[in-house]
Each structure stands twice: as structure tokens, then as C-alpha cells.
Design an enzyme around this catalytic site. Structure first.
Site, PDB file in Angstrom:
ATOM      1  N   ASP A   1      96.040  90.216 -23.890  1.00 18.61           N
ATOM      2  CA  ASP A   1      97.263  89.504 -24.292  1.00 18.61           C
ATOM      3  C   ASP A   1      97.315  88.156 -23.582  1.00 18.61           C
ATOM      4  OD1 ASP A   1      99.778  89.072 -25.578  1.00 18.61           O
ATOM      5  OD2 ASP A   1     100.766  89.488 -23.691  1.00 18.61           O
ATOM      6  N   SER A   2      98.111  87.251 -24.133  1.00 13.72           N
ATOM      7  CA  SER A   2      98.301  85.955 -23.493  1.00 13.72           C
ATOM      8  C   SER A   2      99.047  86.101 -22.162  1.00 13.72           C
ATOM      9  CB  SER A   2      99.106  85.042 -24.411  1.00 13.72           C
ATOM     10  OG  SER A   2     100.358  85.638 -24.688  1.00 13.72           O
TER      11      SER A   2
ATOM     12  N   CYS B   1      98.288  90.871 -29.054  1.00 17.29           N
ATOM     13  CA  CYS B   1      98.992  89.590 -29.085  1.00 17.29           C
ATOM     14  C   CYS B   1      98.943  89.109 -30.530  1.00 17.29           C
ATOM     15  CB  CYS B   1      98.277  88.600 -28.164  1.00 17.29           C
ATOM     16  SG  CYS B   1      98.941  86.927 -28.228  1.00 17.29           S
TER      17      CYS B   1
ATOM     18  N   GLU C   1     110.316  86.428 -20.652  1.00 17.66           N
ATOM     19  CA  GLU C   1     109.445  86.386 -19.454  1.00 17.66           C
ATOM     20  C   GLU C   1     110.252  86.038 -18.203  1.00 17.66           C
ATOM     21  OE1 GLU C   1     105.612  85.606 -19.058  1.00 17.66           O
ATOM     22  OE2 GLU C   1     105.240  86.847 -20.836  1.00 17.66           O
TER      23      GLU C   1
ATOM     24  N   CYS D   1     105.754  89.865 -32.694  1.00 16.19           N
ATOM     25  CA  CYS D   1     105.372  89.348 -31.375  1.00 16.19           C
ATOM     26  C   CYS D   1     105.521  90.503 -30.419  1.00 16.19           C
ATOM     27  CB  CYS D   1     106.279  88.184 -30.970  1.00 16.19           C
ATOM     28  SG  CYS D   1     106.049  87.658 -29.254  1.00 16.19           S
TER      29      CYS D   1
ATOM     30  N   HIS E   1     106.324  90.682 -27.441  1.00 20.03           N
ATOM     31  CA  HIS E   1     107.493  90.648 -26.549  1.00 20.03           C
ATOM     32  C   HIS E   1     108.747  91.232 -27.218  1.00 20.03           C
ATOM     33  CE1 HIS E   1     105.086  87.798 -24.271  1.00 20.03           C
ATOM     34  NE2 HIS E   1     106.009  87.742 -23.330  1.00 20.03           N
TER      35      HIS E   1
HETATM   36  N1  DGL Z   1     102.405  88.099 -26.910  1.00 18.03           N
HETATM   37  C1  DGL Z   1     102.378  87.011 -27.836  1.00 18.03           C
HETATM   38  C2  DGL Z   1     102.502  87.510 -29.287  1.00 18.03           C
HETATM   39  O1  DGL Z   1     102.500  88.713 -29.564  1.00 18.03           O
HETATM   40  C3  DGL Z   1     103.462  85.998 -27.598  1.00 18.03           C
HETATM   41  C4  DGL Z   1     103.451  85.335 -26.280  1.00 18.03           C
HETATM   42  C5  DGL Z   1     102.909  83.927 -26.254  1.00 18.03           C
HETATM   43  O2  DGL Z   1     103.459  83.030 -26.903  1.00 18.03           O
HETATM   44  O3  DGL Z   1     101.918  83.756 -25.564  1.00 18.03           O
HETATM   45  O4  DGL Z   1     102.570  86.697 -30.184  1.00 18.03           O
END
Ligand code: DGL
Length: 270
Positions: free
Chosen positions: A7-8, A70, A162, A194, A196
Site C-alpha cells: 500500500d502507499s 491500494c 491519516e 479507497c 482508507h
Molecule cells: N490507499 C490508497 C487507495 O486505496 C489511498 C491513499 C493514497 O492516496 O495514497 O487508493
């Protein structure tokens, strides 16, 4: 060694949590690119190179199978990676397809031509980069016809989550749903695109109302990976322990992880 989860940053932990609940005997190596998060406001070229670097690091850990937990990486980089970069003996999977298969009531690997499905009006909530990629619409078009998709880029939401600012995050969910409603007053289904956003699922449900079916990824992705590993058990690898890597500060990232998982994770430097 194990199955890699990329993940990012921290959002992929919502997926990891569901994976660990569904597959308690499978070791996972999580890689969070916290030094470069968020990806959602980067361009596709940048996201491609960062994602390839993270996946390479997971291959170095012995993870022949990597899940991009992600949406932004899955949307902006995965197709290019699969077409031009992933070697034959490795696999990289994304998180979009399980969501779309659930929406279109398809089994994994059902490659029959696109057909009409029950849902006609779908709202997608995602990062700006995911929305811009149009990957959701592209993958959906392979499977369904006649579905109207309205995508809402949820600027600011990842950062608010976050930072642990749930009051701001809730206000942003309401304003993004309002913006979506101006273009699509009556969606039948909403995709939380997403990793998150599962943390804000209640706020999305409240803002969208009881008539909208909300699709959240973690359990859908876990079921899909379970199915994949049953068919390809060799991709599970011989590892026994899960491991947590970050390009950021391991202590700070480990502490923030409690927001996502309500348990501490022993992150180490990638
Ligand atoms: N976890 C990323 C997603 O599912 C979003 C977070 C980011 O922008 O890095 O798109």
C-alpha cells in the site's frame, strides 16, 4: 516467504486485517510506502514507478504473489505492470476486480461477455488519481453493460483520516456525498474505492441513506484471495511469520497503525 501486501501507506491495513481474519495461517509481508504517501494526488507515471519499487522490495522478501491493497496503485499502475513488467513466475493482483465482481455478481475468472446487471446507477468514491484513471469504468465495461457510473474524487479525505481527524473526515464524507448527489441524485450502489474509506463506512452509509448498497473492499478482497490461494496454493509460499515494512519512520508508522487495526504492529524499515 509469504504473500506480499502493498500500500502507499496505512490504508492497506484495512485489507490486511480482513486477510488475517480470513486466512489466519497465511503469513503476510506488508509494505507501506509511508515516505511517499499519499499517492492519490500523484500522476500515473510517478505511481507506476513507486509501486514497482515497493513490489520489487516484496519480491526480495520472497513474496512471489503481491496484492496491491491500494486502489490508486491498482487503478493507475497495475495494468501497465501486468502488461510490461511482471515476470512470468510472479503475480501482482489488485483490489478493484473483487469489488466489480461483487457488483456484477460474477465469479472469479468468469470471462463471459459483458451483460446487463441489476444495478444501473453506481457512485464511486475514490482518490483523485483513481478517478482520473477511469480504471473502474474500464474494468466494469468488461463485465457489464448499461451501468451509469458517477465518480467523486474525495480530495482531503485520506489526509484527514491519516491525521486521525475524524471530525474533519466525517465533514468531508458529507460534502463529497452532497457533491455526488448533485450529479447523480439517486445512486443504487456506492463503491468505497479507497482502502482508507472502510474506516468511514458508517459516515458514508449515513450520508447516502438506507436505500444505497455500500460495497466495502476488505472482506470482498479477502474472500477473493482465499479463493485464489485455494486454486494456486504454491503462491502462498513457505513462510510462517508475518512482517511489516515501511519506507517511513517505523515507530511513528507502528503507532498510527493502531488507528487502523486497534493493535500495534512491529514495523521495521524497508
Ligand atoms: N490507499 C490508497 C487507495 O486505496 C489511498 C491513499 C493514497 O492516496 O495514497 O487508493
Amino acid at each position: 516467504m509469504a504473500v506480499g501486501v502493498f500500500d502507499s501507506g496505512l490504508g492497506g491495513l484495512t485489507v490486511l486485517d480482513a486477510l488475517q481474519r480470513r486466512l489466519p495461517d497465511t503469513p503476510f509481508v506488508y509494505f507501506g510506502d509511508n515516505a511517499h504517501t499519499p499517492y492519490g494526488t500523484r500522476d500515473a507515471e510517478d505511481i507506476f514507478h513507486l509501486t514497482c519499487a515497493g513490489v520489487t522490495r516484496l519480491w526480495d522478501e520472497g513474496c512471489d504473489l503481491v496484492l496491491l491493497a491500494c486502489n490508486t496503485a491498482s487503478a493507475a499502475a497495475l495494468r501497465r505492470m501486468q502488461e510490461s513488467w511482471v515476470p512470468a513466475e510472479k503475480r501482482v493482483l489488485g483490489v478493484f476486480v473483487p469489488l466489480i465482481e461483487a457488483l456484477t455478481e460474477r465469479q472469479w475468472g468468469d470471462n463471459s461477455p459483458p451483460r446487463e446487471v441489476a444495478v444501473k446507477h453506481v457512485a464511486l468514491f475514490a482518490t483523485p488519481a483513481t478517478v482520473q484513471s477511469r480504471a473502474f469504468q474500464r474494468e466494469l465495461a468488461f463485465r457489464a453493460i448499461g451501468v451509469d457510473v458517477e465518480a467523486q474524487p474525495c480530495g482531503g479525505l485520506v489526509d484527514a483520516i491519516e491525521q486521525g481527524d475524524m471530525i474533519l473526515a466525517e465533514a468531508l464524507v458529507h460534502s463529497h456525498v452532497e457533491a455526488l448527489h448533485r450529479r447523480m441524485p439517486r445512486p443504487q450502489a456506492a463503491m468505497l474505492g479507497c482502502t482508507h474509506y472502510p474506516l468511514m463506512e458508517d459516515a458514508f452509509r449515513a450520508a447516502l441513506g438506507p436505500d444505497v448498497a455500500v460495497y466495502s473492499q476488505p472482506d470482498l478482497v479477502a474472500a477473493s484471495l482465499d479463493d485464489y490461494l485455494t486454486r494456486r496454493p504454491q503462491m502462498r509460499g513457505p513462510g510462517t511469520e508475518s512482517d511489516y515494512l515501511t519506507t517511513g519512520d517505523p515507530i511513528a508508522v507502528g503507532q498510527k497503525a493502531t488507528l487502523f487495526l486497534r493493535r500495534k504492529l512491529p514495523f521495521r524499515a524497508a
